[in-house]
Scaffold this motif. Structure first.
Motif, mmCIF file in Angstrom:
data_model
loop_
_atom_site.group_PDB
_atom_site.id
_atom_site.type_symbol
_atom_site.label_atom_id
_atom_site.label_comp_id
_atom_site.label_asym_id
_atom_site.label_seq_id
_atom_site.Cartn_x
_atom_site.Cartn_y
_atom_site.Cartn_z
ATOM 1 N N HIS A 126 -4.214 0.057 -4.899
ATOM 2 C CA HIS A 126 -3.533 1.106 -4.120
ATOM 3 C C HIS A 126 -2.235 1.508 -4.825
ATOM 4 O O HIS A 126 -1.558 0.663 -5.391
ATOM 5 C CB HIS A 126 -3.224 0.588 -2.724
ATOM 6 C CG HIS A 126 -4.439 0.319 -1.891
ATOM 7 N ND1 HIS A 126 -5.192 1.324 -1.330
ATOM 8 C CD2 HIS A 126 -5.042 -0.854 -1.539
ATOM 9 C CE1 HIS A 126 -6.193 0.794 -0.652
ATOM 10 N NE2 HIS A 126 -6.133 -0.523 -0.759
ATOM 11 N N PRO A 127 -1.847 2.798 -4.778
ATOM 12 C CA PRO A 127 -2.596 3.924 -4.244
ATOM 13 C C PRO A 127 -3.720 4.339 -5.189
ATOM 14 O O PRO A 127 -3.495 4.493 -6.387
ATOM 15 C CB PRO A 127 -1.541 5.020 -4.103
ATOM 16 C CG PRO A 127 -0.532 4.708 -5.157
ATOM 17 C CD PRO A 127 -0.503 3.204 -5.263
ATOM 18 N N GLU A 156 -0.506 6.285 0.411
ATOM 19 C CA GLU A 156 0.484 5.258 0.114
ATOM 20 C C GLU A 156 0.530 4.264 1.270
ATOM 21 O O GLU A 156 0.483 4.655 2.447
ATOM 22 C CB GLU A 156 1.871 5.892 -0.050
ATOM 23 C CG GLU A 156 1.991 6.847 -1.241
ATOM 24 C CD GLU A 156 2.439 6.131 -2.503
ATOM 25 O OE1 GLU A 156 2.250 4.899 -2.590
ATOM 26 O OE2 GLU A 156 2.969 6.819 -3.398
ATOM 27 N N ASP A 158 2.978 2.678 2.376
ATOM 28 C CA ASP A 158 4.208 2.806 3.156
ATOM 29 C C ASP A 158 4.287 4.091 3.981
ATOM 30 O O ASP A 158 5.313 4.333 4.617
ATOM 31 C CB ASP A 158 5.427 2.716 2.227
ATOM 32 C CG ASP A 158 5.558 1.342 1.583
ATOM 33 O OD1 ASP A 158 5.079 0.365 2.195
ATOM 34 O OD2 ASP A 158 6.127 1.251 0.490
ATOM 35 N N THR A 163 6.915 10.718 -2.451
ATOM 36 C CA THR A 163 7.184 9.721 -3.481
ATOM 37 C C THR A 163 7.057 10.408 -4.832
ATOM 38 O O THR A 163 6.606 11.554 -4.924
ATOM 39 C CB THR A 163 6.176 8.562 -3.406
ATOM 40 O OG1 THR A 163 4.849 9.093 -3.633
ATOM 41 C CG2 THR A 163 6.210 7.865 -2.043
ATOM 42 N N ARG A 166 3.574 11.511 -5.343
ATOM 43 C CA ARG A 166 3.201 12.717 -4.601
ATOM 44 C C ARG A 166 3.808 13.972 -5.225
ATOM 45 O O ARG A 166 3.200 15.040 -5.188
ATOM 46 C CB ARG A 166 3.598 12.576 -3.132
ATOM 47 C CG ARG A 166 2.655 11.657 -2.341
ATOM 48 C CD ARG A 166 2.789 11.845 -0.842
ATOM 49 N NE ARG A 166 1.723 11.144 -0.141
ATOM 50 C CZ ARG A 166 1.879 10.034 0.582
ATOM 51 N NH1 ARG A 166 3.084 9.487 0.692
ATOM 52 N NH2 ARG A 166 0.850 9.460 1.188
#
Length: 267
Positions: A126-127, A156, A158, A163, A166
């Motif tokens: 992940h991710p 994500e 979290d 981020t 992203r």
């Protein structure tokens, strides 16, 4: 022209999902979370990841293709990993699917990764890798082309805040669209973006002249009752000024996934 975007949730709600896709009469279907497992004839497999256990329709892509005989299907996998038939492991691919009514001519397309790359030896850390698919169609009813792109945005652990990954994903999506869309014609971008409405994703897409229909029309929920967490935004549909959005719906009923379908009719 009718365009549908839906995260199919691996076909968990199989019967209502198949009934809906067969009856909605969409010209273009942009679907996320689709599995294909050609080595098995089992109808259901199980996805296992730590404490997450989910049923998956083993060959959902093939089932949808059979239900839509008037459409051409494009399967776009992000990874090849393991699902389970009881204790037996089964190789399966997971990704996007795009279905296009055969009366429309596909005159251009691009498929690429917006995060990571294809994982052939498992689902990956992940991710996980994500891709996007962009097609350009010629609509013979009106004698003009349209470009349609879909993306399943990275998840994500979290949450859905922006981020660095992203930010990069948004830039990669725009670059992919520019490979296909020549400018000066209709453009639609949709999918399960896994971002919040204030994401930089929309700033990046705004540079292409795109406006999101979900938020701009006052919708606050793209999830169904099967989604039990807070934060009800995930799915989006954007259009540029050349698109005559005659009708747009965030479909509340029927519930065919933990995501609501997005349905756009173009005049």
């Amino acid at each position: 022209m009718r365009i549908l975007s839906l995260n199919a949730w691996g076909g968990k709600l199989h019967s209502p999902l198949m009934n809906y896709l067969s009856q909605v009469d969409a010209d273009v279907l942009c679907l996320q979370e689709i599995a294909r497992s050609p080595a098995t004839e089992a109808e259901w497999l199980t996805y296992r990841d730590a404490d997450v256990v989910l049923p998956q329709r083993a060959n959902l892509f093939d089932e949808i293709a059979a239900a839509l005989p008037g459409h051409d299907g494009f399967f776009c996998p992000t990874a090849r990993g393991t699902l389970f038939d009881g204790d037996r492991s089964v190789a399966s691919e997971f990704g996007l699917a795009t279905f296009v009514r055969r009366t429309h001519s596909v005159i251009g397309q691009a498929l690429g990764f917006v995060h990571g790359g294809f994982s052939s030896g498992g689902w990956g850390p992940h991710p996980r890798a994500r891709n996007a698919h962009c097609i350009r169609l010629f609509d013979h009813d009106i004698g003009a082309a349209i470009t349609i792109a879909q993306m399943h945005g990275l998840r994500e652990i979290d949450g859905k805040n922006d981020t660095a990954a992203r930010h990069a994903q948004a830039d990669a999506l725009v670059a992919l669209i520019r490979q296909v869309w020549p400018g000066g014609e209709r453009l639609v971008v949709c999918g399960d973006f896994n971002v919040l409405p204030d994401s930089v994703t929309f700033q990046a897409l705004g540079r292409l002249g795109l406006i999101d229909l979900v938020v701009s029309q006052g919708h606050t929920d793209t999830r169904t009752s099967h989604y039990l967490k807070s934060g009800r935004f995930a799915d989006y549909m954007l259009v540029n000024g050349d698109v005559d959005a005659a009708r747009f719906e965030v479909v509340a009923q029927p519930e065919v996934s933990d995501h609501r379908a997005l349905l756009l009719d173009i005049g």
